[in-house]
Design an enzyme around this catalytic site. Structure first.
Site, PDB file in Angstrom:
ATOM      1  CG  HIS A 186      -2.743   1.413   7.755  1.00  0.00           C
ATOM      2  ND1 HIS A 186      -1.642   0.984   8.461  1.00  0.00           N
ATOM      3  CD2 HIS A 186      -2.310   2.461   7.000  1.00  0.00           C
ATOM      4  CE1 HIS A 186      -0.599   1.739   8.170  1.00  0.00           C
ATOM      5  NE2 HIS A 186      -0.982   2.645   7.277  1.00  0.00           N
ATOM      6  N   PRO A 243       0.837  -1.211   0.000  1.00  0.00           N
ATOM      7  CG  PRO A 243       0.077  -0.986   2.190  1.00  0.00           C
ATOM      8  CD  PRO A 243       0.764  -1.941   1.264  1.00  0.00           C
ATOM      9  CG  MET A 244       3.629   2.498  -1.586  1.00  0.00           C
ATOM     10  SD  MET A 244       4.869   2.318  -2.880  1.00  0.00           S
ATOM     11  CE  MET A 244       4.028   1.222  -3.992  1.00  0.00           C
ATOM     12  CB  THR A 245      -0.262   7.540   0.953  1.00  0.00           C
ATOM     13  OG1 THR A 245      -0.889   6.785   1.988  1.00  0.00           O
ATOM     14  CG2 THR A 245      -0.921   8.896   0.839  1.00  0.00           C
ATOM     15  CE1 TYR A 283      -0.410   8.005   9.612  1.00  0.00           C
ATOM     16  CE2 TYR A 283       0.516   5.920   8.887  1.00  0.00           C
ATOM     17  CZ  TYR A 283       0.482   7.308   8.831  1.00  0.00           C
ATOM     18  OH  TYR A 283       1.332   7.982   8.006  1.00  0.00           O
ATOM     19  CG  HIS A 292       3.450   2.109   8.906  1.00  0.00           C
ATOM     20  ND1 HIS A 292       3.172   2.128   7.576  1.00  0.00           N
ATOM     21  CD2 HIS A 292       4.174   0.975   9.109  1.00  0.00           C
ATOM     22  CE1 HIS A 292       3.669   1.057   6.984  1.00  0.00           C
ATOM     23  NE2 HIS A 292       4.285   0.345   7.904  1.00  0.00           N
ATOM     24  N   GLY A 351      -3.592   3.571   1.483  1.00  0.00           N
ATOM     25  CA  GLY A 351      -4.519   3.743   2.587  1.00  0.00           C
ATOM     26  C   GLY A 351      -5.697   4.601   2.144  1.00  0.00           C
ATOM     27  CD  GLN A 402      -2.868   0.206   4.387  1.00  0.00           C
ATOM     28  OE1 GLN A 402      -2.647   1.344   3.976  1.00  0.00           O
ATOM     29  NE2 GLN A 402      -1.962  -0.507   5.028  1.00  0.00           N
TER      30      GLN A 402
HETATM   31  C1  FMN Z   1       5.114   6.853  -1.083  1.00  0.00           C
HETATM   32  C2  FMN Z   1       4.809   5.826  -0.034  1.00  0.00           C
HETATM   33  C3  FMN Z   1       3.553   5.798   0.549  1.00  0.00           C
HETATM   34  C4  FMN Z   1       3.239   4.807   1.511  1.00  0.00           C
HETATM   35  N1  FMN Z   1       1.960   4.747   2.009  1.00  0.00           N
HETATM   36  C5  FMN Z   1       1.602   3.709   2.807  1.00  0.00           C
HETATM   37  C6  FMN Z   1       0.237   3.506   3.166  1.00  0.00           C
HETATM   38  O1  FMN Z   1      -0.688   4.228   2.743  1.00  0.00           O
HETATM   39  N2  FMN Z   1      -0.042   2.464   3.995  1.00  0.00           N
HETATM   40  C7  FMN Z   1       0.937   1.628   4.464  1.00  0.00           C
HETATM   41  O2  FMN Z   1       0.627   0.715   5.228  1.00  0.00           O
HETATM   42  N3  FMN Z   1       2.231   1.790   4.110  1.00  0.00           N
HETATM   43  C8  FMN Z   1       2.577   2.777   3.276  1.00  0.00           C
HETATM   44  N4  FMN Z   1       3.875   2.887   2.837  1.00  0.00           N
HETATM   45  C9  FMN Z   1       4.855   1.843   3.204  1.00  0.00           C
HETATM   46  C10 FMN Z   1       4.903   0.757   2.100  1.00  0.00           C
HETATM   47  O3  FMN Z   1       3.698   0.013   2.052  1.00  0.00           O
HETATM   48  C11 FMN Z   1       6.047  -0.232   2.306  1.00  0.00           C
HETATM   49  O4  FMN Z   1       5.831  -0.948   3.496  1.00  0.00           O
HETATM   50  C12 FMN Z   1       7.404   0.450   2.354  1.00  0.00           C
HETATM   51  O5  FMN Z   1       7.559   1.351   1.266  1.00  0.00           O
HETATM   52  C13 FMN Z   1       8.542  -0.586   2.303  1.00  0.00           C
HETATM   53  O6  FMN Z   1       8.476  -1.318   1.110  1.00  0.00           O
HETATM   54  P1  FMN Z   1       9.532  -1.015  -0.092  1.00  0.00           P
HETATM   55  O7  FMN Z   1      10.867  -1.041   0.535  1.00  0.00           O
HETATM   56  O8  FMN Z   1       9.297  -2.144  -1.072  1.00  0.00           O
HETATM   57  O9  FMN Z   1       9.197   0.320  -0.641  1.00  0.00           O
HETATM   58  C14 FMN Z   1       4.222   3.861   1.908  1.00  0.00           C
HETATM   59  C15 FMN Z   1       5.490   3.928   1.320  1.00  0.00           C
HETATM   60  C16 FMN Z   1       5.795   4.871   0.360  1.00  0.00           C
HETATM   61  C17 FMN Z   1       7.155   4.872  -0.272  1.00  0.00           C
END
Ligand code: FMN
Length: 372
Positions: A176, A31-33, A181, A179, A65, A108
């Protein structure tokens, strides 16, 4: 294909299942915002962003999320919401396009709790709420300690969002709980100073999460997957820990599994780091060992030049691709979630599954600026 490439194709292509859902392979999108949804409505650009990755072979997409229907849940008008007619219609289209591309998808579901600052959109008047009104890392309350009524409202908001997810065609939900939240603010002693039934030892701190899981489980179909994401680390507190020992971790996870979690998504920043002394298991591996549930691992997969060299069989200073494949093959973990590497490159999964390792690119933060 090199030996590593054919081993990768073989192991990553194996289907797996989470409750009633068959996931076509072992690659998940983390998940990535992205905050590209004005008015909280995910548009056609969001649908094609996810569908492109599904078409390239991501088996399970966990969306960014998306906030549940409680006024204090969010902090931006561009973060997609998971309530409201137009918002849900946008999401239905996202799910439809991902399915047409051959993928599976779960939203998410998110409440940011005390990370919110009063005055922020989309509901400027809504207070920041949390177990004790404390922002992660703070000693003095700056928000509202939640009353029983607040707890019930938030549980209701998660339940309604999960019901909507099933109704509009998603394959499951991810809660979720990571982190720093809201749900994690209850799990972590640093933000939960309550002296009622929701605070105190790890079991009491897990009670709010457990009640959300149980209420969601009761509302959705028995075969509809409920995934729970959690982490030791918090935004702004990377060294924070929920559990110092496997026993403490079990005290938190076992009640969640009993309440109806079908899979744990253990969020770590580097998947190869052992979680507790005396074992190579990472946090996901421990989650599976302690609960027997399927697990998703995550953290720096395919991220930098060193890791990519590992893919290419040149050896790597970090543990490379063979280590990841070993963990899947030994069933320590069931799925790998990929974040930034997939944000950077929509074709990442296709390249890895076809052994086109020489085409992989290191992550460049410039990719954050666009939704392509
Ligand atoms: C731009 C960005 C936005 C993210 N947003 C969320 C999110 O909305 N929810 C969440 O649980 N983790 C979020 N994360 C964490 C990622 O899901 C992931 O756990 C983290 O980037 C590590 O994985 P990676 O090393 O493959 O990037 C975010 C990470 C990035 C880089």
């Amino acid at each position: 294909m090199t030996a590593t490439a054919s081993r990768a194709a073989d192991i990553l292509s194996r289907p797996t299942s989470i409750n009633g859902l068959t996931v076509p392979n072992r690659i998940a999108m983390a998940p990535m915002t992205r905050a590209h949804s004005p008015g909280g409505i995910p548009g056609a650009n969001v649908a094609s962003y996810y569908a492109r990755r599904a078409a390239a072979g991501v088996g399970l997409i966990v969306t960014e999320g998306t906030t549940v229907g409680h006024d204090s849940a969010g902090q931006s008008d561009d973060i997609p919401r998971f309530h409201g007619e137009e918002q849900l219609a946008g999401w239905a289209k996202v799910a439809e396009e991902v399915h047409a591309a051959g993928g599976t998808i779960v939203p998410q579901l998110w409440h940011i709790g005390m990370v919110r600052e009063q005055g922020q959109p989309p509901y400027a008047d809504a207070p920041a709420v949390g177990p004790s009104g404390l922002r992660p890392g703070a000693d003095e309350p700056t928000g509202k300690a939640m009353t029983q009524r607040d707890l019930d409202d938030v549980i209701g908001a998660f339940t309604e969002a999960a019901a909507a997810a099933e109704r509009i065609g998603f394959d499951g939900v991810e809660l979720h709980g990571a982190h720093g939240y809201l749900i994690d603010q209850f799990l972590w002693a640093g933000t939960n100073r309550r002296t009622d039934a929701y605070g105190g030892d790890p079991v009491a701190r897990a009670r709010f999460a457990q009640e959300i899981v149980a209420a969601v489980r009761e509302t959705v179909s028995p075969s509809f997957p409920v995934i729970f994401r959690y982490s030791q680390w918090k935004m702004g507190a990377y060294d924070a820990r929920l559990a110092e020992t496997p026993e403490e971790l079990e005290a938190i996870l076992a009640p969640l599994a009993a309440a109806g979690v079908d899979a744990f998504h253990a969020s770590t920043r580097r998947y190869w780091v052992p979680e507790f002394d005396g074992s190579d298991l990472n946090l996901a591996g421990w989650s599976k060992k302690l609960t027997g549930k399927p697990v998703i691992t995550v953290g720096s997969v395919g991220l930098d030049g060193e890791f990519i060299k590992g893919f290419q069989g040149e050896g790597a200073s970090v543990k490379g691709f063979d280590d990841l494949l070993d963990r899947l093959e030994s069933e320590e973990v069931d799925l790998i979630a990929v974040g930034r590497a997939l944000l950077q490159d929509p074709e990442w999964a296709a390249k890895v599954l076809a052994g086109r390792f020489d085409e992989l690119q290191p992550f460049d933060a410039a990719a954050l600026a666009t939704l392509s």
